[in-house]
Design an enzyme around this catalytic site. Structure first.
Site, PDB file in Angstrom:
ATOM      1  N   LYS A 181      -3.802   4.851   3.233  1.00  0.00           N
ATOM      2  CA  LYS A 181      -2.639   5.352   4.010  1.00  0.00           C
ATOM      3  C   LYS A 181      -1.526   4.918   2.279  1.00  0.00           C
ATOM      4  O   LYS A 181      -1.386   3.808   1.673  1.00  0.00           O
ATOM      5  CB  LYS A 181      -1.553   4.908   5.024  1.00  0.00           C
ATOM      6  CG  LYS A 181      -0.070   5.662   4.446  1.00  0.00           C
ATOM      7  CD  LYS A 181       1.344   5.490   4.940  1.00  0.00           C
ATOM      8  CE  LYS A 181       2.020   4.514   4.048  1.00  0.00           C
ATOM      9  NZ  LYS A 181       2.877   5.429   3.183  1.00  0.00           N
ATOM     10  N   GLU A 255      -1.373  -8.807   2.685  1.00  0.00           N
ATOM     11  CA  GLU A 255      -1.668  -9.467   0.367  1.00  0.00           C
ATOM     12  C   GLU A 255       0.251  -9.397   0.973  1.00  0.00           C
ATOM     13  O   GLU A 255       0.306  -8.037   0.483  1.00  0.00           O
ATOM     14  CB  GLU A 255      -2.079  -8.445   0.251  1.00  0.00           C
ATOM     15  CG  GLU A 255      -3.920  -8.383  -0.002  1.00  0.00           C
ATOM     16  CD  GLU A 255      -4.650 -10.532  -0.408  1.00  0.00           C
ATOM     17  OE1 GLU A 255      -3.835 -11.050  -1.215  1.00  0.00           O
ATOM     18  OE2 GLU A 255      -5.366 -10.459  -0.637  1.00  0.00           O
ATOM     19  N   CYS A 289       2.456  -8.228  -7.790  1.00  0.00           N
ATOM     20  CA  CYS A 289       2.609  -9.288  -7.360  1.00  0.00           C
ATOM     21  C   CYS A 289       2.364 -10.870  -7.877  1.00  0.00           C
ATOM     22  O   CYS A 289       2.424 -11.707  -7.044  1.00  0.00           O
ATOM     23  CB  CYS A 289       1.555  -9.448  -5.102  1.00  0.00           C
ATOM     24  SG  CYS A 289      -0.245  -9.359  -5.960  1.00  0.00           S
ATOM     25  N   GLU A 385      11.509 -13.518  -4.391  1.00  0.00           N
ATOM     26  CA  GLU A 385      11.085 -12.314  -5.720  1.00  0.00           C
ATOM     27  C   GLU A 385      11.016 -11.113  -5.790  1.00  0.00           C
ATOM     28  O   GLU A 385      12.071 -10.518  -4.878  1.00  0.00           O
ATOM     29  CB  GLU A 385       9.328 -12.050  -4.487  1.00  0.00           C
ATOM     30  CG  GLU A 385       8.178 -10.702  -5.409  1.00  0.00           C
ATOM     31  CD  GLU A 385       7.255 -10.033  -4.539  1.00  0.00           C
ATOM     32  OE1 GLU A 385       7.760  -9.637  -3.439  1.00  0.00           O
ATOM     33  OE2 GLU A 385       6.662 -10.633  -4.956  1.00  0.00           O
TER      34      GLU A 385
HETATM   35  P1  NAD Z   1       6.306  -2.323   1.118  1.00  0.00           P
HETATM   36  O1  NAD Z   1       6.351  -3.060   2.402  1.00  0.00           O
HETATM   37  O2  NAD Z   1       7.815  -1.361   1.195  1.00  0.00           O
HETATM   38  O3  NAD Z   1       5.331  -1.198   1.218  1.00  0.00           O
HETATM   39  C1  NAD Z   1       4.084  -1.462   1.383  1.00  0.00           C
HETATM   40  C2  NAD Z   1       3.320   0.208   2.173  1.00  0.00           C
HETATM   41  O4  NAD Z   1       3.344  -0.272   3.531  1.00  0.00           O
HETATM   42  C3  NAD Z   1       3.865   1.218   2.014  1.00  0.00           C
HETATM   43  O5  NAD Z   1       2.404   2.022   2.031  1.00  0.00           O
HETATM   44  C4  NAD Z   1       4.627   2.192   2.421  1.00  0.00           C
HETATM   45  O6  NAD Z   1       4.428   3.555   2.942  1.00  0.00           O
HETATM   46  C5  NAD Z   1       4.517   0.926   4.074  1.00  0.00           C
HETATM   47  N1  NAD Z   1       4.671   0.859   5.142  1.00  0.00           N
HETATM   48  C6  NAD Z   1       6.272   1.205   5.346  1.00  0.00           C
HETATM   49  N2  NAD Z   1       6.976   0.860   6.225  1.00  0.00           N
HETATM   50  C7  NAD Z   1       6.131   0.376   7.074  1.00  0.00           C
HETATM   51  C8  NAD Z   1       5.477   0.838   8.693  1.00  0.00           C
HETATM   52  N3  NAD Z   1       6.919   0.406   9.504  1.00  0.00           N
HETATM   53  N4  NAD Z   1       4.323   0.804   9.216  1.00  0.00           N
HETATM   54  C9  NAD Z   1       3.304  -0.020   8.298  1.00  0.00           C
HETATM   55  N5  NAD Z   1       3.318   0.627   6.822  1.00  0.00           N
HETATM   56  C10 NAD Z   1       4.206   0.421   6.595  1.00  0.00           C
HETATM   57  O7  NAD Z   1       5.863  -2.953  -0.053  1.00  0.00           O
HETATM   58  P2  NAD Z   1       5.829  -2.341  -1.537  1.00  0.00           P
HETATM   59  O8  NAD Z   1       7.585  -2.217  -1.813  1.00  0.00           O
HETATM   60  O9  NAD Z   1       4.893  -0.848  -1.674  1.00  0.00           O
HETATM   61  O10 NAD Z   1       4.972  -3.422  -2.596  1.00  0.00           O
HETATM   62  C11 NAD Z   1       5.846  -4.474  -3.376  1.00  0.00           C
HETATM   63  C12 NAD Z   1       5.411  -5.854  -2.555  1.00  0.00           C
HETATM   64  O11 NAD Z   1       3.945  -5.716  -2.415  1.00  0.00           O
HETATM   65  C13 NAD Z   1       6.014  -7.052  -2.882  1.00  0.00           C
HETATM   66  O12 NAD Z   1       6.629  -8.186  -2.125  1.00  0.00           O
HETATM   67  C14 NAD Z   1       4.654  -7.373  -3.546  1.00  0.00           C
HETATM   68  O13 NAD Z   1       4.274  -8.503  -4.301  1.00  0.00           O
HETATM   69  C15 NAD Z   1       3.913  -7.095  -2.534  1.00  0.00           C
HETATM   70  N6  NAD Z   1       1.883  -6.865  -3.472  1.00  0.00           N
HETATM   71  C16 NAD Z   1       1.052  -8.080  -2.785  1.00  0.00           C
HETATM   72  C17 NAD Z   1       0.044  -7.559  -3.825  1.00  0.00           C
HETATM   73  C18 NAD Z   1      -1.148  -8.961  -3.329  1.00  0.00           C
HETATM   74  O14 NAD Z   1      -2.364  -8.446  -3.815  1.00  0.00           O
HETATM   75  N7  NAD Z   1      -0.678  -9.566  -2.035  1.00  0.00           N
HETATM   76  C19 NAD Z   1       0.013  -6.803  -4.503  1.00  0.00           C
HETATM   77  C20 NAD Z   1       0.033  -5.659  -4.374  1.00  0.00           C
HETATM   78  C21 NAD Z   1       1.706  -6.541  -4.103  1.00  0.00           C
END
Ligand code: NAD
Length: 482
Positions: A181, A255, A289, A385
């Site tokens: 997804k 992650e 991240c 963050e």
């Molecule tokens: P997010 O949590 O808003 O979304 C991540 C994914 O989860 C998206 O595909 C989103 O559609 C999905 N999602 C949203 N609600 C959901 C639910 N209720 N159930 C299941 N899936 C759902 O995060 P974001 O804003 O897209 O990404 C930014 C964050 O990601 C930052 O905190 C960043 O640090 C983190 N990140 C971590 C890594 C790592 O390797 N540790 C890498 C990249 C980004």
């Protein structure tokens, strides 16, 4: 399906599954925007729970085909996926730049990193081995590493193509099928990579369903027929996904976010320290991240470091990613507003930034690279963050204080140190709580090196051989012999 003249994007997009592009169960779509202009780029299906269920069914059938292929054949096919991605590097990079905003050269690198994941794990596909356990003369005992089944992959918007590869390639190499997804803001890269991979892979092995997180992501992480979830995203959503996975008794890798320290000692070259800081925090407009969002600088070099940093940042070239600037826009209007709220918070906590702090007056979602100096470590801008081009600088006077400051945060994704004292570097690696330690280079390492978080930065590790272990379960076989 039409290809718009001179655009790398297609209109409309379908979902990917069952070996081909497939229509969604209803006609609802989601618009994808160009963060450099705010214009609509294309639309993708707003997948439903029914679409996700169909993808899981397809992946269940695909798993049966895939697990029975000889491992070396699986490896060959994954290698061809890597090649198809590289064939289309320029088109995929342009798509990443258009939907995410990152500079084109950076996007090319992300596409190559995605391909490299498929290449790396292609080489491991026929080396997923068990072990023999000595129980004495009366028994033969051995373990088999078996694939889990259907795996789910929830990908964020910040590095969509690269993270697709990082998540999916080891799952497939270990013999699992996958349902992905992609994020709602940047779904096209995942749909495109999924389509390319489906030119090569057997039917049903790889499926991609775009749609809202609260619908498609929720269903995927809660699905009884999904055996493993890799979630990359925010802590808040990660907790929800982790609960869903617990209810379904699925494995989970989370992650999550970071607030990573870069400690600068006076024995380091200040110029190099500034170079690594700038790369660490302003790559991807800070929407990474593992960004170096907290500089912790020794008092003896603080002034020189900040002067040099301000000079570099003032000469930054900021613009649409297609023009290949130093820094592109933030991903969306609402994310820009979130980051601007942190900038305002910073003004109340520590005063005006020493550089930056303003939205750039042009279409799209551009923010100046921003540096706050003399930030106490307990300020919210040093603890939370921000996920934007905002750096905090904090000073220290001795090594114990530096380590304490580096650790004094709820995250533990990565940490870096600039020093020419080898023992100090090893002490830093020993004493700082983070999943990756960088010495004298930010973003050091590659897809071969384990990546993941201590503390609130997550659970489990991606990358390297370790990721293969995530995607296998051990079966022990014990035979009694005369
Ligand atoms: P997010 O949590 O808003 O979304 C991540 C994914 O989860 C998206 O595909 C989103 O559609 C999905 N999602 C949203 N609600 C959901 C639910 N209720 N159930 C299941 N899936 C759902 O995060 P974001 O804003 O897209 O990404 C930014 C964050 O990601 C930052 O905190 C960043 O640090 C983190 N990140 C971590 C890594 C790592 O390797 N540790 C890498 C990249 C980004």
């Amino acid at each position: 399906m039409t290809q718009r003249e001179s655009s790398p994007l297609r209109e409309p997009y379908g979902l990917v599954g069952g070996g081909a592009e497939r229509e969604a169960s209803n006609e609802e779509t989601t618009e994808v925007h160009d963060p450099a202009t705010g214009d609509v780029l294309t639309t993708v299906p707003a997948g439903t729970r029914a679409d996700l269920d169909r993808a899981v069914e397809s992946a269940t059938e695909g798993f049966d085909r895939w697990r029975r292929l000889e491992p070396k054949e699986r490896g060959r096919l994954l290698r061809r996926v890597a090649d198809r991605i590289l064939d289309e590097e320029e088109r995929l990079a342009t798509i990443e730049t258009l939907e995410n905003g990152r500079p084109l050269e950076d996007a090319r690198g992300q596409v190559r990193r995605c391909a490299r994941h498929f290449e790396y794990y292609a080489g491991i596909a026929d080396k997923v081995q068990g072990e023999q356990i000595p129980l004495g003369d009366g028994y033969v005992d051995y373990t088999i590493r078996e694939p889990l089944g259907v795996t789910g992959h929830i990908v964020p918007w910040n590095v969509p193509i690269y993270l697709f590869g990082r998540s999916v390639a080891p799952a497939l190499a270990a013999g699992n099928s996958a349902v992905v997804k992609p994020a709602n803001l940047t779904p096209v890269g995942g749909l495109e990579v999924g389509r390319l991979a489906n030119e090569v892979l057997p039917e049903g092995v790889l499926n991609v369903v775009s749609g809202a997180g609260s619908v498609v992501g929720d269903e995927l992480s809660a699905h009884d027929d999904v055996e493993h979830i890799v979630f990359t995203g925010s802590g808040e959503t990660g907790v929800h996904v982790g609960r869903n996975a617990a209810d379904a008794i699925s494995d989970v890798v989370l992650e999550l976010g970071g607030k990573s320290p870069l400690v600068v000692y006076p024995d380091a070259d200040v110029d190099d320290a500034v170079t690594e800081t700038v790369r660490g925090i302003f790559t991807g407009a800070g929407q990474i991240c593992s960004a170096s969002s907290r500089a912790i600088v020794h008092e003896d070099v603080h002034d020189e470091y900040v002067d040099e940093l301000v000079d570099r940042v003032e000469s930054f070239d900021i613009g649409p990613g297609l023009e290949n600037p130093d820094m592109g826009p933030l991903v969306s209007k609402s994310h820009l507003e979130d980051v601007l709220r942190y900038v305002e918070l910073g003004r109340t906590e520590v005063g005006d930034p020493v550089v930056g702090g303003k939205r750039i007056d042009r279409p799209g979602y551009f923010l100046e690279p921003t540096v706050f100096d003399d930030v106490p470590n307990d300020a919210r801008i040093a603890q939370e963050e921000i996920f934007g081009p905002v750096l905090t600088v904090t000073t220290f006077s001795d090594e114990a204080e530096a380590v304490k400051l580096a650790n004094d945060v709820e995250y533990g994704l990565v940490a870096g140190v600039m020093t020419n004292d080898v023992e100090r570097a090893h002490r830093f690696a020993r004493d700082v709580d983070a999943g990756q330690i960088y010495v004298n280079e930010w973003f050091a390492g590659g897809n071969e090196t384990p990546f993941g978080g201590f503390k609130k930065s997550g659970v489990g590790r991606d990358n390297g051989v370790q990721a293969i272990h995530n995607f296998t379960q051990i079966k022990n076989v014990c035979l009694k012999i005369e």
